[in-house]
Design a protein around this motif. Structure first.
Motif, PDB file in Angstrom:
ATOM      1  N   PHE A   1      41.592  45.892 -11.197  1.00  0.00           N
ATOM      2  CA  PHE A   1      40.390  45.869 -12.047  1.00  0.00           C
ATOM      3  C   PHE A   1      40.370  44.603 -12.900  1.00  0.00           C
ATOM      4  N   ASP A   2      41.499  44.301 -13.527  1.00  0.00           N
ATOM      5  CA  ASP A   2      41.539  43.163 -14.462  1.00  0.00           C
ATOM      6  C   ASP A   2      41.243  41.841 -13.762  1.00  0.00           C
ATOM      7  N   VAL A   3      41.696  41.705 -12.514  1.00  0.00           N
ATOM      8  CA  VAL A   3      41.535  40.420 -11.818  1.00  0.00           C
ATOM      9  C   VAL A   3      40.239  40.365 -11.014  1.00  0.00           C
ATOM     10  N   TYR A   4      39.863  41.482 -10.368  1.00  0.00           N
ATOM     11  CA  TYR A   4      38.759  41.435  -9.403  1.00  0.00           C
ATOM     12  C   TYR A   4      37.569  42.347  -9.703  1.00  0.00           C
ATOM     13  N   LEU A   5      37.824  43.590 -10.150  1.00  0.00           N
ATOM     14  CA  LEU A   5      36.803  44.634 -10.001  1.00  0.00           C
ATOM     15  C   LEU A   5      36.062  45.037 -11.277  1.00  0.00           C
ATOM     16  N   ALA A   6      36.646  44.762 -12.439  1.00  0.00           N
ATOM     17  CA  ALA A   6      36.010  45.197 -13.687  1.00  0.00           C
ATOM     18  C   ALA A   6      34.703  44.425 -13.894  1.00  0.00           C
ATOM     19  N   GLU A   7      33.863  44.951 -14.782  1.00  0.00           N
ATOM     20  CA  GLU A   7      32.603  44.292 -15.096  1.00  0.00           C
ATOM     21  C   GLU A   7      32.891  42.857 -15.538  1.00  0.00           C
ATOM     22  N   GLY A   8      32.159  41.897 -14.972  1.00  0.00           N
ATOM     23  CA  GLY A   8      32.368  40.492 -15.338  1.00  0.00           C
ATOM     24  C   GLY A   8      33.408  39.787 -14.489  1.00  0.00           C
ATOM     25  N   LYS A   9      34.139  40.528 -13.653  1.00  0.00           N
ATOM     26  CA  LYS A   9      35.148  39.919 -12.769  1.00  0.00           C
ATOM     27  C   LYS A   9      34.499  39.570 -11.424  1.00  0.00           C
ATOM     28  N   PRO A  10      35.132  38.662 -10.646  1.00  0.00           N
ATOM     29  CA  PRO A  10      34.399  38.043  -9.530  1.00  0.00           C
ATOM     30  C   PRO A  10      34.020  38.956  -8.359  1.00  0.00           C
TER      31      PRO A  10
END
Ligand code: AMP
Ligand code: FE
Ligand code: FE
Ligand code: ZN
Length: 292
Positions: A162-171
């Motif tokens: 989530f922190d690197v790819y999937l959370a809101e605002g991530k790529p």
């Protein structure tokens, strides 16, 4: 042993009003979830899968066998006043009510399309994943993709995915279909249920608490006060809101099995959640009142 003492013990049995199966983004089958609830001595669980009521028939069979009440529930992703993703729980909904059933099917179709778009974005970022590697859950969500990234050794944990790819605002984030919170409350009421705001303490900048007050006029029935990720200050403020507006103080662990390994069914994070049949009965009474 007095009768009063017995009645109180019955009244105070532990329940969990927020849990997920592998029909959405939990890791246990409905039967495994109910078996775990029975082992933990829970009197009831509400299954609140995202956008889907498909776990109910299997869960009810297991519940009847093991003496665990299964409350029909669903978790909806809504928007309200600038909040992108405000979660709303519907309890005691009729799974066959056509307007709710149709709407949920649409949300799931959008999720199915979104899954491919997230995979495309990850591939563009050089991550080696394919759509056919994902499980075919009835309601697919980001935790399924996060889990795949862990299994493939691309990240070390679901949280890192989530922190690197999937959370809101991530790529690799792709929004879901959402419904206005007030409309979702009406949809739940139309299906004979009651509407509870899920984990408002998780919304940033205290906006979840403001939303709770604003949604009273739309017919909100309760607020999830006890939750694995709510601190004591948040709980106190939410309790005050419930008292002020005559809402039911509810709670649940938000159990997802191995997708949230630090959350224990019926007990939350390190035992920070305790909900009893008294809360369940308050919700049931409110649902009966709404149905008139
Ligand atoms: P989705 O339904 O695809 O939007 O995914 C929602 C689920 O992802 C929820 O059950 C959350 O527990 C989980 N989730 C959402 N945001 C985060 C985050 N920033 N970190 C970890 N888990 C998250
Ligand atoms: Fe979830
Ligand atoms: Fe949620
Ligand atoms: Zn949930």
């Amino acid at each position: 042993m007095s009768e009063g003492w017995v009645a109180r013990c019955v009244e105070e049995r532990r329940v969990d009003l927020h849990c997920h199966t592998n029909v959405s983004d939990g890791t246990l089958t409905p039967t495994q979830l109910v078996e775990l609830a029975a082992r933990k001595g829970l009197a009831a669980i509400a299954i609140t899968d995202h956008d889907v009521l498909g776990a109910l028939p299997e869960a009810k069979l297991a519940g009847d066998r093991l003496g665990v009440e299964i409350v029909p529930g669903v978790e909806l992703s809504t928007t309200h006043g600038g909040i992108a993703d405000l979660h709303l729980l519907g309890y005691f909904v009729d799974p066959d009510e056509p307007r709710l059933a149709t709407r949920l099917a649409t949300f799931r179709a959008v999720r199915a399309a979104r899954k491919g778009r997230i995979i495309d974005k990850l591939r563009e970022l050089g991550v080696d994943v394919r759509e056919d590697e994902l499980p075919d859950a009835e309601s697919i969500g980001r935790p399924h993709i996060a889990r795949l990234l862990v299994e493939k050794g691309i990240v070390k944990s679901i949280q890192e995915a989530f922190d690197v790819y999937l959370a809101e605002g991530k790529p690799a984030n792709v929004p879901k279909a959402r419904i206005e919170a007030a409309e979702a409350i009406a949809l739940v009421h139309g299906a004979g249920g009651v509407a509870v705001l899920a984990h408002p303490g998780l919304v940033k900048d205290g906006l979840g608490l403001r939303a709770a007050s604003e949604l009273v006029a739309a017919g909100l029935d309760g607020i999830e006060v006890e939750h694995s990720k709510h601190d004591s200050d948040t709980r106190r403020r939410l309790r005050e809101l419930c008292q002020k507006h005559g809402l039911v103080e509810t709670g649940g662990s938000d159990f997802h099995g191995e997708n949230k390994p630090d959350v224990d069914l019926g007990y939350g994070h390190g035992g920070n959640v305790r909900v009893t049949t008294a809360t369940l009965e308050a919700l049931r009474a409110r649902a009966a009142l709404r149905r008139g």
